[in-house]
Design an enzyme around this catalytic site. Structure first.
Site, short mmCIF file in Angstrom:
data_model
loop_
_atom_site.label_atom_id
_atom_site.label_comp_id
_atom_site.label_asym_id
_atom_site.label_seq_id
_atom_site.Cartn_x
_atom_site.Cartn_y
_atom_site.Cartn_z
N ASP A 103 0.87 -1.17 0.00
CA ASP A 103 0.00 0.00 0.00
C ASP A 103 0.91 1.23 0.00
O ASP A 103 2.14 1.12 0.12
CB ASP A 103 -0.94 -0.02 1.21
CG ASP A 103 -2.17 0.88 1.00
OD1 ASP A 103 -2.12 1.76 0.12
OD2 ASP A 103 -3.17 0.70 1.72
C1 BGC Z 1 -5.06 3.26 0.28
C2 BGC Z 1 -5.09 2.28 -0.87
C3 BGC Z 1 -4.93 3.04 -2.16
C4 BGC Z 1 -3.63 3.79 -2.11
C5 BGC Z 1 -3.33 4.58 -3.38
C6 BGC Z 1 -3.82 4.12 0.23
O1 BGC Z 1 -3.87 5.13 1.18
O2 BGC Z 1 -5.10 2.52 1.48
O3 BGC Z 1 -6.29 1.55 -0.86
O4 BGC Z 1 -4.97 2.16 -3.26
O5 BGC Z 1 -3.65 4.70 -1.03
O6 BGC Z 1 -4.17 5.66 -3.49
#
Ligand code: BGC
Length: 984
Positions: free
Chosen positions: A546
């Site tokens: 993530d």
């Molecule tokens: C979220 C993810 C997301 C990523 C990119 C993170 O903060 O938890 O689900 O895909 O950001 O935006």
């Protein structure tokens, strides 16, 4: 130590603001302040660790940062290389900003002069006007705003521009993209930046068209040269952008000419394009060369493709192509595909290409409910809760197909979604973007969606593994985000949906989560990633982090099973190479990581075709909005109906619409799953008015609602009183990074519903919530529909249900409790956690398993949903083998007078000695029946459906297993038994 992080979506939004700030183009006759600091030597009083060096603050990459030790004072200094007159300093602070700092300047790096008074920082971008001169400039922080150090994404010093416009061509062999090509083989975009004036790019013969060069980092651009072929532009502009998305004009509309055209421009950004709006001929736009001049040195040019990459477009098996390519790769090239380049454009995540090996760049984009991250021209689909509530794998597949087409049209290679985490508690801020409280249902919905997405040639990255079910506000991604969970619960509740998505769904990728699992960060958890996701399934895809969830060190992450770091390369760039050299990560681990990523790139055709689209493309369509409407209607759940529904225009002459959501509805949640509507959303007032037709008066009074400034319930009551039927729209909003404190409707909405219900016995409530909500007025209303977050076609979807054009068939994918006191995670230790622990002490008793185990009657049970017709269940037959394999059949009959769809659900009850909750869902199907029609459904069970996790493996014990079939977890009229005599 992990710093509190900004969510990537927020960061992207902020980056857009910064772009605007950076792209100021001067008016004629004014010298623009030049960016003096970028790429120069930076030093700091300290760094938190090697992942956050001083140089990250002056690298032009707003996805990497300097972070100091957690002490005062601290400074970050840049050597401009020579004396300059200074005019402005821009500080792009991370969440750990300075509460007090000064900007200082020095000529000798020893005596400092203050350029600003003591100044308070802000989380985000801060622009300071300064006046002074010198060679060394520093941010001198005396007080931190947080318990962490000082952290800057970028530190930019602007001033006079003494450097000359470089005559070298900064566009040479840089990555290039065009809106179209007349013939990709003969006239590719790359021919315009290959330094060869005998080859050219030529577009399709239509307006507008563009060709865009990626300079690799933010550059000060001072000139362009366009070497036009006979097919030139009679009107075009040169534009610049930091993210390949938001563009600023560097020129007025300009007339081209056949031949070489030299333009002086001034602005800074990473991407430069020629944007042609009018062709001079009947042909397209054609450029022999597109040359860009920058201030300072040219970017390092990439070696042009040698043209002999035998793995490109080869028909050999994928494994052979991967082997061929890997044999040609150095370790330094391997790590390029294992981490993001830190840029926030063109996609939210980007890997660099390796031109010498014909390895293309990849773009990763949010998210689970369609194309997100602020892109336009896309369909705002209903939220994934609605998809789950269809209980229809085909509906999920249609939804995924729309997603796949739209992501492909935008040129993205990897969808950051679907989100498949279990709904452990109705307060989780991300419930709307995920599916179900049940692992089987979550897994099946994931399979449908993933197959739909991947059928369009785009990879799906299912997220977030594992046991990520709380936002916890600022504690997300910090050590206090520590899930304490027993191994059996992890394997039985939180991992199966991921395993199903990888095996049955063949998802290309998994994202690991922000949280820790029993003290181990999820992205370092070998038991989850290596053992449960990779080894136990034989899956050949890759795990990506993530945004910022990769922490610790390269060895911990690589050995833990992470394959790709996003959005930057703090760990999987040089640090991973160092770790391989030092032997803390083995060569075979590095090769396995690389092989996994390349395998998926080959499988998805990335070596066979160019970009499938671009971020500016309009990808929504009438067919896509129809799917949005269908899924919203099929996922809506009729919870109560005393006979008021469906509405008939022959008996109803006046409809009162009440609630702020009738005009300004909650169509989607917030965060990375947010999607923009295109062209515009249909609100309930418009949808219902259109469907009701001219013979029915439809009037609206807000009364109350989230965005209603001054509640006016008496006016709503007055309208309800004089109308044949009253429909109240009510909602609560959910968003990533924020959990709900309560599942009660806020903003006087319960008062509004009660008052309207007292005024009109024919009151219907339409709820738009991401998960369960309480209903203190339930006994007093005539009808209730839960519509989740229905996306942009909200108004048409709800009208079709209210008037019976669509017969409701949605079923709850989550239990609705009577109050928060009844939920499984009702203590603060369980949700949102306390003392650096989130106790999953409810164990297996998640969702309906809890209510069943504790004999708690919910407001509405899991699997429940009404129809405008009725159904009967009969004829259960079970044919089982000694090991528990069984075929179960049941007959479903439409016993009412309308065609409709029902979802027969099969639950298993294990022998008491196994220690399982009373019922577990193991099969369901959605079937459509005409009045009087019967259909026999068949469910196939395997020993694994009767198994439990014994600490190291799945075991099926001997004993009598109950079989239950019905239309919800609490209405199971058909019962039988499977007797297992051979354990496995
Ligand atoms: C979220 C993810 C997301 C990523 C990119 C993170 O903060 O938890 O689900 O895909 O950001 O935006």
């Amino acid at each position: 130590m992990t710093l509190a992080r900004w969510p990537a979506w927020l960061f992207a939004a902020l980056a857009a603001v910064i772009v605007t700030a950076l792209l100021t183009v001067p008016g004629v006759g004014h010298a623009a302040p030049a960016l003096l600091s970028q790429g120069h030597t930076a030093t700091a009083s300290s760094t938190e660790n090697a992942a956050f060096p001083a140089s990250s603050a002056v690298d032009g990459d707003a996805g990497t940062r300097w972070s100091s030790a957690a002490a005062d004072p601290q400074w970050l200094e840049v050597d401009l290389g020579g004396p300059h007159t200074l005019t402005q300093v821009v500080l792009n602070w991370e969440a750990a900003y300075a509460k007090a700092f000064q900007i200082q300047v020095s000529s000798d790096n020893s005596t400092w002069t203050n350029l600003t008074p003591v100044t308070a920082g802000v989380a985000g971008s801060q622009t300071l006007t300064v006046s002074g001169s010198g060679r060394y400039v520093r941010m001198y922080g005396t007080q931190r705003a947080t318990q962490w150090g000082y952290s800057l994404w970028e530190f930019q010093v602007y001033g006079d521009d003494t450097a000359a416009c470089n005559t070298a061509n900064s566009a040479l062999n840089q990555p290039v993209l065009a809106s179209s090509t007349q013939d990709a083989g003969a006239f590719p975009a790359s021919a315009a930046v290959d330094g060869n004036t005998g080859t050219r790019w030529s577009s399709a013969a239509s307006d507008p068209q563009w060709i865009r060069v990626d300079l690799g980092s933010v550059r000060q651009v001072c000139g362009v040269e366009l070497n036009w072929e006979a097919a030139y532009a009679s009107s075009f502009q040169i534009q610049i952008s930091n993210d390949g998305n938001t563009w600023t004009n560097l020129t007025q509309p300009t007339a081209g000419l056949a031949g070489n055209q030299v333009l002086t421009v001034n602005g800074s950004g990473r991407y430069v394009r020629m944007y042609g709006t009018q062709r001079a001929t009947q042909w397209g736009y054609s450029l022999w060369e597109f040359v860009i001049h920058t201030v300072g040195a040219s970017p390092t040019t990439t070696t042009p493709p040698p043209g002999n990459c035998p793995w490109v477009k080869s028909t050999a098996p994928v494994a052979d192509r991967v082997n061929q390519l890997m044999a040609a790769m150095t370790n330094a090239q391997k790590v390029v595909v294992l981490h993001g380049n830190g840029a926030t454009g063109p996609y939210i995540g980007n890997t660099d290409p390796i031109p010498a090996l014909c390895v293309p760049a990849m773009g990763l984009q949010d998210g689970p409910a369609g194309v997100g991250d602020s892109l336009d021209g896309v369909t705002e689909l209903p939220d994934p809760s609605a998809v789950a509530a269809t209980w229809d794998v085909n509906a999920a597949k249609n939804y995924g197909t729309v997603m796949g087409q739209e992501f492909a049209g935008k040129g993205a290679n990897i969808v950051l979604g679907p989100t498949i985490n279990i709904v452990r508690d109705p307060r989780w801020g991300r419930d709307f973007e995920t599916y179900s409280e049940d692992p089987y249902q979550a897994g099946q919905t994931a399979v449908g969606t993933v197959q739909g997405i991947q059928g369009q040639g785009v990879m799906a990255q299912v997220k977030h593994a594992a046991a990520y079910n709380v936002e916890g506000g600022a504690s997300r991604g910090t050590p206090s985000d520590n899930v304490i969970i027993d191994d059996r619960t992890l394997h039985e509740i939180y991992l199966p949906a991921f395993q199903t998505a990888l095996t049955q769904g063949q998802a290309a990728s998994v994202m690991c989560a922000y949280n820790e699992i029993n003290g181990t960060p999820a992205c370092q958890d070998s038991a989850v990633m290596n053992t449960a996701l990779k080894q136990a399934t034989g899956w050949d895809g890759f795990v990506g982090s993530d945004w910022g969830s990769a922490t610790g060190g390269a060895p911990q992450l690589a050995n833990g099973g992470l394959d790709m770091e996003m959005p930057g390369g703090a760990f999987f760039g040089q640090a991973l190479l160092d770790a391989v050299n030092q032997g803390t990560v083995s060569q075979s681990t590095l090769d396995d990581m690389t092989r996994r990523v390349l395998t998926q790139m080959f499988k998805f055709g990335l070596f066979d075709h160019g970009a499938t689209g671009n971020t500016g493309a309009v990808v929504t369509s009438a067919a896509h909005t129809q799917v949005a409407q269908d899924v919203a209607a099929q996922g809506s759940v009729l919870l109560k109906n005393t006979g008021v529904l469906p509405l008939s225009t022959s008996s109803i002459k006046s409809i009162a619409l009440l609630g702020g959501d009738a005009i300004d509805p909650q169509n989607i949640g917030g965060g990375s799953a947010k999607v923009n509507p295109s062209p515009a959303a249909v609100n309930p007032i418009n949808g219902i008015t259109k469907r009701a037709g001219t013979g029915v008066s439809v009037q609206w009074v807000a009364g109350a609602g989230e965005h209603v400034q001054t509640p006016d319930i008496p006016s709503a009551v007055a309208l309800a009183q004089k109308s044949d039927v009253a429909i109240v729209f009510a909602s609560y909003g959910e968003s990533e990074t924020d959990d709900l404190a309560s599942i009660d409707l806020q903003f006087s909405q319960n008062d509004l519903i009660s008052a309207v219900a007292a005024a009109n016995p024919r009151t219907i409530v339409v709820l738009n919530t991401g998960s369960a909500v309480t209903m203190p007025w339930l006994n007093n209303v005539a009808g209730v529909i839960e519509g989740w977050y229905p996306g942009q076609e909200n108004g048409d979807a709800i009208a079709s249900l209210l008037f019976g054009d669509v017969n409701p068939s949605g079923k709850l994918p989550v239990t609705f409790p009577k109050s928060l006191a009844d939920v499984p995670a009702s203590t603060v230790q369980q949700f949102p956690g306390a003392n650096d622990r989130i106790e999953y002490s409810e164990g297996l008793n998640v969702g309906y398993r809890w209510y069943d185990s504790h004999n708690i009657t919910p407001l509405f049970p899991f699997g429940f949903g009404l129809s405008y017709t009725t159904f009967g269940f009969s004829n259960l037959t079970i044919s089982a083998q000694a090991n528990g394999s069984a075929t179960v059949k049941a007959t479903v009959t439409n016993t009412g007078s309308r065609a409709g769809a029902e979802v027969p659900q099969l639950y298993i009850g294990q022998p008491a000695a196994n220690g399982e909750p009373p019922h577990q869902l193991k099969g369901y199907q959605k079937i459509t029946l005409t009045p009087g029609q019967s259909q026999t459904v068949t469910f196939t069970l395997t020993p694994r459906d009767l198994a439990h996790w014994n600490g190291s493996a799945w075991t099926t014990n001997t004993g009598a297993y109950g079989v239950f079939v019905g239309d919800s977890s609490r209405n199971l009229p058909l019962t039988g038994t499977i007797t297992v005599t051979t354990a496995s």
